[in-house]
Motif scaffolding. Sequence first.
Motif, PDB file in Angstrom:
ATOM      1  N   ASN A   1      75.618  72.280  30.668  1.00 38.86           N
ATOM      2  CA  ASN A   1      77.284  72.107  30.613  1.00 38.86           C
ATOM      3  C   ASN A   1      76.590  70.926  31.380  1.00 38.86           C
TER       4      ASN A   1
ATOM      5  N   ASP B   1      74.636  77.512  31.639  1.00 40.17           N
ATOM      6  CA  ASP B   1      73.761  77.984  33.056  1.00 40.17           C
ATOM      7  C   ASP B   1      74.932  77.669  34.166  1.00 40.17           C
TER       8      ASP B   1
ATOM      9  N   TYR C   1      75.678  75.406  36.178  1.00 38.50           N
ATOM     10  CA  TYR C   1      75.440  74.806  37.612  1.00 38.50           C
ATOM     11  C   TYR C   1      74.845  73.393  36.825  1.00 38.50           C
TER      12      TYR C   1
END
Length: 810
Positions: free
Chosen positions: A194, A223, A225
């Motif tokens: 991401n 996730d 992060y």
Amino acid sequence: MPESTLRATSKFNTAELSFDDFKKIVIDDYRIGYESRQASLIGRREVLTGKAKFGIFGDGKEVAQLAMAKAFRAGDWRAGYYRDQTFMFATGMSNLKEFFAQLYANPDIEKDPASGGRQMNCHYATRFVNADGTWVNQAETMNCSSDISTTGGHMPRLLGLAYASKLYRQNKELEYLKQFSVGGNEVAFGTIGNGSTSEGLFFETFNAAGVLQVPMAISVWDDAYAISVPAKLQTTKEDISEILKGFQRENGSNGYEIFKVRGWDYIALCETYERAITICREQHVPVLIHVVEMTQPQGHSTSGSHERYKSKDRLTWEEEHDCLLKMREWMISSAITTEAELEILEAEAKKYVRECQREAAAELSDIIKVEVEETARLIDNLAYTVAVKEELTNIAAELRSSYDAGRKDTVGSVRKALRLTVHETVTERQVLIDWLKAETAKNKERYDSKLFSGTPQSPLNVALVPAIYSEDARLLDGREILNACFDSHFERDKSIVAFGEDVGAIGDVNQGFAGLQNKYGDLRITDTGIRETTIIGQGMGLAMRGLRPIAEIQYLDYLIYAMTVLSDDIASLSYRTKGGQKAPLIIRTRGHRLEGIWHSGSPMGMIVNSMRGFHLCVPRNMTQAAGLYNTLLRGDEPAIVIESLNGYRLKEKLPENVGEFTVPLGKAEILKEGGDITVVSYGSTLRIVQEAAVELDKMGIHIEIIDPQTLYPFDIDNTCGTSLKKTSKLLVVDEDVPGAASAYIIQKIVETENGYYSLDAQPRTLTAKEHRPPYGSDGDYFSKPSVDDVIEAVYAMMNEANPAKYPPIF
Ligand SMILES: Cc1ncc(C[n+]2csc(CCOP(=O)(O)OP(=O)(O)O)c2C)c(N)n1
Ligand SMILES: [Mg+2]
């Protein structure tokens, strides 16, 4: 590999599937996922206890990858990143032993086929180039392009891998290339974190695939992060699929199909991948699968702990939403299996992974142990015959007792022993020297080989074919010479394609491809958007899949927009896979002096210093350029050709064999003989030097002009060094900044070619100024080397040697 049950995932064939079959597939999947998790846990421990150097793992991403693997077929491609171990295991493209062999940096490609110990762990690749340089049948294998560590850097390559399927499907002339495609029905699977979707490369790729409508399936492992930086600081609205909604295709428009699914929901993931990949494969529509609610059970990597930056609530949420835990709960609640059965499976899996890890560790350490003992014995043997006995026996003892000795220690110990005994002449010392030589050759192969493919297909092995001129050879504009050359190649080899900005309809801004789109169609000579990075990525993917792309960068000054993929991805490909992969892409661009700050650049040092792994061709005119293309298009290694921007309208004689004659790589040419000073230059500045030589001749100074023609490889036959034996003076002229490409050339001539020993004056460079060239003729004159500058630079060197004969001009 220890004995084990099924390793790759099975597909759900819904028409015939009984509940028992279904259960078996699910349980097998869980086993793959669970083994993968164990590999992550053990891998991290191995690093933290000092048995491996660094670890980054795919824990928390297992279940989505099982689903993705079910949609993956022979002929398909992956371009992904370091979280994908479960996918690699579930497709059978990798296995646990290879996983650990890479963690321990085993340089044997039989053990770590992805990189021969060259890449960090979890950097995947399949080998699709045979040792003799031929391709494997990619239509029959599952294919994984080699990972790079720079996150998002693989996206441009992904575009090219997908674009190849479009060409194979739509261009019927390519049907003969059966080993590269199943009628264009392959999907290129991409994965990205991401956080890395914040990279420009992601957005550029995303848009380009929407325009091109290629079978590209991007999965975003979300996730929330990117190491410590949360989604809030990465992504607008903290949601990549939300903000990409404008790309959704609608009412017959082009665009994407976009999916969002939770990373712990096994059934939803399997259904989503089945649906998404069917659309992608059959309709050639790119798809985005945004997989949310993923976790990192062990944090980002072995470099730190996520407890430092994640809140207690987040950590608790991650524990509760662990995808394997959720899958386990679901399997029990849906009566697929029982707690007791799972406990047995898990115990077996743990044991199995541990055995794989131990075997992989032993396979390297057992060999090293033998080498350590052998080396220590040779040092001991020497110790008993020389004065420094104690020092040597200490070196041997230290080596034997080192718990993690490697080849750096065996070789390092021997080098030290040889230094300490430099004045000894005993035979035991010679034995050690012989050992070191043999070991150096082996380590060269292990750690220093395959920067280029180096196979029989290498362009360095292409036969020399001289240009043939008829008596009444036509004088044409340089651009027409190139045009005739390209025309002949498109006719000869159906796998050649060219693309770039303004390349198609108008045949490039300088008309090298003029008329060729009309003649060969827009699948072969193709316009692209303004997107240098993905033009190169497009070329890389095609080149990996058996096509022969010429990717054009409109001006050399724009190459900098493609440097990531050039330097990180293509240049390192052969090296980082130890010859297991190649991308023989040819990049065509034009540069050096023209007009203005962004159309006169000559950033050759940038290229020389960051693109080792490419051949770098700097032809002085379009005939030489044609000869270089003729060589490169018959070889299998990547290259960049920089045409001289101001040469397209100069007249040149058309060779009869314009598409056949070859200019060898690394072959310097003496353009003018002379005994006073050797002047080495290339590209556009050569004409300046040649003009200066006319006036210098009249002044009684006779320079020898040498054109290396390619900067990499550079002057293989030592033509420059040989010339210095005659002249003893060296001037290098180029229009890069001081200390850039000219410094590289000096190093090659003075050091590699031993030119130093012939010099009787300081070697000089004449370069452009440190700033970029201003607009206009005066700007050019005062920034780049001019004829006046060359004359005066040469004269100054003559003045230094003989001031009486050559008094200062002013
Ligand atoms: C171009 C580049 N910039 C920075 C890094 C350092 N880095 C490595 S992993 C990482 C975080 C990536 O986060 P994300 O894309 O969300 O993937 P995740 O690790 O969370 O799966 C960073 C910043 C890198 N490897 N490459
Ligand atoms: Mg992330």
